[in-house]
Design a protein around this motif. Structure first.
Motif, PDB file in Angstrom:
ATOM      1  N   PHE A 167     -32.625   5.124  16.062  1.00 33.54           N
ATOM      2  CA  PHE A 167     -33.395   3.926  15.783  1.00 33.54           C
ATOM      3  C   PHE A 167     -33.666   3.124  17.050  1.00 33.54           C
ATOM      4  CE2 PHE A 167     -33.615  -0.609  14.525  1.00 33.54           C
ATOM      5  CZ  PHE A 167     -34.776  -0.548  13.774  1.00 33.54           C
ATOM      6  N   ASN A 168     -32.680   3.082  17.956  1.00 30.23           N
ATOM      7  CA  ASN A 168     -32.829   2.308  19.188  1.00 30.23           C
ATOM      8  C   ASN A 168     -33.380   3.142  20.340  1.00 30.23           C
ATOM      9  OD1 ASN A 168     -31.654  -0.512  18.669  1.00 30.23           O
ATOM     10  ND2 ASN A 168     -30.084   0.834  17.818  1.00 30.23           N
ATOM     11  N   GLN A 169     -33.730   4.424  20.040  1.00 31.89           N
ATOM     12  CA  GLN A 169     -34.373   5.289  21.034  1.00 31.89           C
ATOM     13  C   GLN A 169     -33.570   5.310  22.347  1.00 31.89           C
ATOM     14  OE1 GLN A 169     -38.016   6.728  20.203  1.00 31.89           O
ATOM     15  NE2 GLN A 169     -36.583   6.601  18.495  1.00 31.89           N
ATOM     16  N   LEU A 170     -32.293   5.640  22.231  1.00 29.17           N
ATOM     17  CA  LEU A 170     -31.399   5.588  23.390  1.00 29.17           C
ATOM     18  C   LEU A 170     -31.482   6.909  24.170  1.00 29.17           C
ATOM     19  CD1 LEU A 170     -28.285   3.823  21.811  1.00 29.17           C
ATOM     20  CD2 LEU A 170     -30.269   2.803  22.959  1.00 29.17           C
ATOM     21  N   GLU A 171     -32.323   6.914  25.167  1.00 24.19           N
ATOM     22  CA  GLU A 171     -32.533   8.096  25.999  1.00 24.19           C
ATOM     23  C   GLU A 171     -31.354   8.276  26.951  1.00 24.19           C
ATOM     24  OE1 GLU A 171     -35.797   9.847  29.224  1.00 24.19           O
ATOM     25  OE2 GLU A 171     -36.194   7.981  28.116  1.00 24.19           O
ATOM     26  N   GLY A 172     -30.745   9.449  26.899  1.00 29.49           N
ATOM     27  CA  GLY A 172     -29.612   9.721  27.773  1.00 29.49           C
ATOM     28  C   GLY A 172     -28.589  10.595  27.075  1.00 29.49           C
ATOM     29  N   GLN A 215     -36.409  13.257  14.076  1.00 24.70           N
ATOM     30  CA  GLN A 215     -35.860  13.872  15.275  1.00 24.70           C
ATOM     31  C   GLN A 215     -36.112  12.978  16.497  1.00 24.70           C
ATOM     32  OE1 GLN A 215     -34.009  16.694  15.482  1.00 24.70           O
ATOM     33  NE2 GLN A 215     -34.092  16.688  13.248  1.00 24.70           N
ATOM     34  N   PHE A 216     -35.125  12.935  17.401  1.00 26.46           N
ATOM     35  CA  PHE A 216     -35.292  12.213  18.657  1.00 26.46           C
ATOM     36  C   PHE A 216     -34.636  13.060  19.741  1.00 26.46           C
ATOM     37  CE2 PHE A 216     -33.576   8.893  21.670  1.00 26.46           C
ATOM     38  CZ  PHE A 216     -34.796   8.608  22.258  1.00 26.46           C
ATOM     39  N   ASP A 217     -35.470  13.769  20.524  1.00 29.12           N
ATOM     40  CA  ASP A 217     -34.934  14.770  21.442  1.00 29.12           C
ATOM     41  C   ASP A 217     -34.506  14.209  22.789  1.00 29.12           C
ATOM     42  OD1 ASP A 217     -37.342  14.213  22.575  1.00 29.12           O
ATOM     43  OD2 ASP A 217     -38.206  16.215  22.305  1.00 29.12           O
ATOM     44  N   ARG A 218     -34.631  12.905  22.979  1.00 27.10           N
ATOM     45  CA  ARG A 218     -34.207  12.317  24.265  1.00 27.10           C
ATOM     46  C   ARG A 218     -32.763  11.819  24.225  1.00 27.10           C
ATOM     47  NH1 ARG A 218     -38.159  11.506  27.998  1.00 27.10           N
ATOM     48  NH2 ARG A 218     -40.304  11.905  27.333  1.00 27.10           N
ATOM     49  N   ALA A 219     -32.114  11.972  23.072  1.00 26.70           N
ATOM     50  CA  ALA A 219     -30.686  11.648  22.958  1.00 26.70           C
ATOM     51  C   ALA A 219     -29.913  12.963  22.943  1.00 26.70           C
ATOM     52  CB  ALA A 219     -30.417  10.862  21.687  1.00 26.70           C
ATOM     53  N   TRP A 252     -17.342   7.407  11.470  1.00 24.64           N
ATOM     54  CA  TRP A 252     -18.598   6.667  11.529  1.00 24.64           C
ATOM     55  C   TRP A 252     -19.645   7.434  12.351  1.00 24.64           C
ATOM     56  CZ3 TRP A 252     -15.718   1.585  13.159  1.00 24.64           C
ATOM     57  CH2 TRP A 252     -14.910   1.177  12.088  1.00 24.64           C
ATOM     58  N   LYS A 253     -19.458   8.746  12.466  1.00 26.13           N
ATOM     59  CA  LYS A 253     -20.330   9.570  13.301  1.00 26.13           C
ATOM     60  C   LYS A 253     -21.792   9.513  12.837  1.00 26.13           C
ATOM     61  CE  LYS A 253     -20.524  14.229  15.297  1.00 26.13           C
ATOM     62  NZ  LYS A 253     -19.829  15.552  15.368  1.00 26.13           N
ATOM     63  N   ARG A 254     -22.010   9.542  11.518  1.00 29.32           N
ATOM     64  CA  ARG A 254     -23.379   9.499  11.013  1.00 29.32           C
ATOM     65  C   ARG A 254     -24.064   8.198  11.424  1.00 29.32           C
ATOM     66  NH1 ARG A 254     -25.597   7.050   6.845  1.00 29.32           N
ATOM     67  NH2 ARG A 254     -23.606   6.522   5.888  1.00 29.32           N
ATOM     68  N   LYS A 255     -23.355   7.086  11.303  1.00 26.75           N
ATOM     69  CA  LYS A 255     -23.905   5.791  11.685  1.00 26.75           C
ATOM     70  C   LYS A 255     -24.224   5.765  13.180  1.00 26.75           C
ATOM     71  CE  LYS A 255     -24.667   1.326  11.115  1.00 26.75           C
ATOM     72  NZ  LYS A 255     -25.776   0.794  10.311  1.00 26.75           N
ATOM     73  N   TRP A 256     -23.383   6.372  13.967  1.00 24.06           N
ATOM     74  CA  TRP A 256     -23.566   6.452  15.424  1.00 24.06           C
ATOM     75  C   TRP A 256     -24.880   7.176  15.745  1.00 24.06           C
ATOM     76  CZ3 TRP A 256     -21.955  11.317  18.094  1.00 24.06           C
ATOM     77  CH2 TRP A 256     -22.120  11.256  19.470  1.00 24.06           C
ATOM     78  N   LYS A 257     -25.112   8.303  15.086  1.00 30.36           N
ATOM     79  CA  LYS A 257     -26.332   9.070  15.354  1.00 30.36           C
ATOM     80  C   LYS A 257     -27.586   8.349  14.843  1.00 30.36           C
ATOM     81  CE  LYS A 257     -24.380  13.692  15.776  1.00 30.36           C
ATOM     82  NZ  LYS A 257     -24.417  15.112  15.347  1.00 30.36           N
ATOM     83  N   GLU A 258     -27.461   7.673  13.700  1.00 33.56           N
ATOM     84  CA  GLU A 258     -28.592   6.888  13.197  1.00 33.56           C
ATOM     85  C   GLU A 258     -28.979   5.809  14.204  1.00 33.56           C
ATOM     86  OE1 GLU A 258     -27.542   7.045   8.398  1.00 33.56           O
ATOM     87  OE2 GLU A 258     -27.246   5.215   9.570  1.00 33.56           O
TER      88      GLU A 258
END
Length: 536
Positions: free
Chosen positions: A472-477, A393-397, A462-468
């Motif tokens: 992985f890159n911890q893209l906050e926003g 889980q990454f809640d900052r995206a 390619w939605k799954r790849k987008w979310k992965e």
């Protein structure tokens, strides 16, 4: 008695090992005491274009030694100060060579053409190389006197000196004559070499014929790549004209060049044999595979398959049946092809996925005894970390699920906030590379001075790849997977060249665009200066 036999067996084994190896003794005259030697050696019967170089540090007097176990005919490529030296050998060869570092002086590279760069590199190489002695010395002198071995690459958008010449030729006949003339010059020299070697070393007649065939395939593969690269350059030039004017006549690349390419396919079988221990041959297979897939595509349309599908196509189910029908494949060639693509995928984060990790495991099962995979240990560890993090889980995206038709409607959701817009895609390597510098945005996010909006132009499938990737890159926003309607409206709003990414923009609290082409995060100082001009 048993002890005696055991000792005898050990002595025989170590005698064989000490004898059955390649030994290259090198010397760099006027050595600077600091520069290193990089080399690529044939392993498991393969010399792949992507093999990682090994490093040797010469002694203070410039002497160094390269030793390794080899089976059959092979190649060692030695890199020093932007020059490449090629040595052909069998499993028992000993070679000596000397170069003078004082003679390696490159002039200022000011507005120099590709043709000039290749010529200069070749001239300096000939000047610096002073001695080649030992087994197959005549062959290696010939090999290192060819401009072919000074040319860095034969399949790229910038071209090499020879493929740029192909691009300039105006008729298929001119191209055929040009490629044939270059090829025949070297083949004639090879035949003369073999005659000389048979006179000097009659006991090596069988090995001489093997190396002659090796050299022949190497030369034909190289000039085959020159031809294919020339055709690619013609396609690129034609595509550039079509981008400016869609109805422009196909004068640069048209049906007659397509026909020439198809004639080239049918003529390959009798000219080139599988030679996985040749750098040029493995490069040629990659070039030919790409050409077979794309040579009719004059407009160079964007790929329609996802990166995962490409991984499957190149590693698990390679489309090599046509090459097989041309008698260009054996098991070593297929493995070399897979290794080249594996190297590309593991070193480009845009290909990271569970699919790629699965492909790695399948290749290890298929080639259980290969030592090649140990060369990719670090990259495989990074891939495993990606797969693990993408499942967490990454809640900052914060994903915006609403499908907006107009870009202004999307921006309306951020009214009263300064917005930094990052337009990207999972297949865009420069986009992903710039995520390494996202920390420049962090202080502004924490102080609520900006909101970051990531807009992906990936396809919906390619939605799954987008979310992965965002995890992985911890893209906050905030994140939007834009559809074609929103993408088109966004480009109209931002202006500039449509479809070029990565693209960054800054919008102020009123919804007014401040910068439609903002600095990249990797251009830290410039971006900080732009962000500091925003009002809180």
């Amino acid at each position: 008695m048993k002890q005696f036999i055991f000792i005898l067996i050990c002595l025989c084994f170590f005698t064989f090992v000490s004898f059955a190896q390649v030994v290259i003794n090198g010397k760099i005259k006027n050595y600077d005491g600091d520069s290193k030697i990089h080399y690529q050696a044939t392993q498991e019967g393969i010399l792949s274009p992507v093999l990682k170089s090994k490093v040797v540090k010469p002694n203070k007097d410039g002497r160094f030694k390269i030793e390794y176990i080899n089976k059959g005919v092979g190649t060692t490529r030695i890199h020093f100060k932007h020059l490449i030296f090629h040595f052909i050998h069998d499993e028992n060869s000993q070679l000596n060579f000397e170069i003078d570092q004082n003679k390696i002086k490159f002039p200022e590279a000011e507005n120099r053409s590709r043709e000039s760069i290749d010529f200069v590199r070749d001239s300096i190489k000939q000047l610096a190389l002073e001695v080649i002695e030992g087994d197959f010395a005549e062959i290696n002198r010939f090999n290192n006197n060819s401009m072919r071995t000074s040319t860095i690459s034969t399949f790229r958008v910038s071209g090499c000196s020879l493929s740029l010449m192909v691009q300039k030729l105006s008729t298929p006949k001119d191209v055929v004559d040009y490629i044939d003339s270059l090829t025949q010059i070297e083949l004639t020299q090879i035949n003369q070499l073999s005659n000389q070697l048979l006179i000097e070393h009659p006991e090596k007649s069988q090995k001489t014929e093997e190396i002659k065939q090796f050299l022949t395939s190497q030369v034909r593969a190289f000039y085959g790549s020159v031809f294919l690269n020339g055709m690619l350059l013609k396609r690129i030039e034609q595509n550039s004209l079509l981008n400016e004017n869609p109805i422009v006549p196909h004068t640069i690349y048209n049906d007659e060049w397509i026909k020439l390419t198809e004639d080239f396919f049918t003529g390959i079988t009798n000219n080139i044999k599988p030679t996985a221990n040749s750098f040029e041959f493995n490069e040629f297979i990659s070039n030919l595979t790409y050409t077979l897939e794309n040579y009719k595509d004059i407009q160079l349309s964007q790929a329609t398959i996802s990166n995962d599908e490409l991984v499957i196509e190149r590693l698990l189910q390679p489309k090599l049946r046509l090459l097989d029908s041309l008698s260009l494949l054996d098991s070593s060639v297929v493995f070399a092809y897979k290794l080249e693509n594996l190297n590309r995928f593991l070193n480009t984060q845009t290909f990271y996925s569970p699919t790629l990790l699965y492909a790695v495991h399948q290749m290890k099962k298929q080639f259980p005894n290969s030592k090649y995979f140990s060369e990719f240990d670090n990259e495989i560890e990074k891939l495993e970390a990606y797969v693990t993090s993408s499942s967490e889980q990454f809640d900052r995206a914060k994903v915006i699920e609403t499908e907006y038709l107009h870009f202004l409607d999307l921006l309306e959701q951020f009214k009263g906030e300064n917005v930094f817009i990052d337009v990207w895609a999972t297949w865009c390597a420069p986009c992903v590379e710039d995520f390494k510098y996202k920390s420049v945005l962090k202080p502004y996010i924490d102080k609520e001075k900006i909101t970051v909006l990531y807009i992906s132009i990936d396809k919906k499938k390619w939605k799954r790849k987008w979310k992965e990737n965002m995890k992985f890159n911890q893209l906050e926003g905030y994140h939007v997977l834009a559809d074609e309607i929103l993408i088109k409206d966004m480009w109209a709003f931002l202006g500039g060249r449509e479809g070029v990414i990565p693209r960054y923009a800054i919008v102020d609290k009123s919804g007014k665009i401040i910068l439609s082409d903002a600095a990249r995060p990797s251009n830290r100082n410039k971006l900080i200066d732009q962000l500091n001009k925003l009002s809180l």
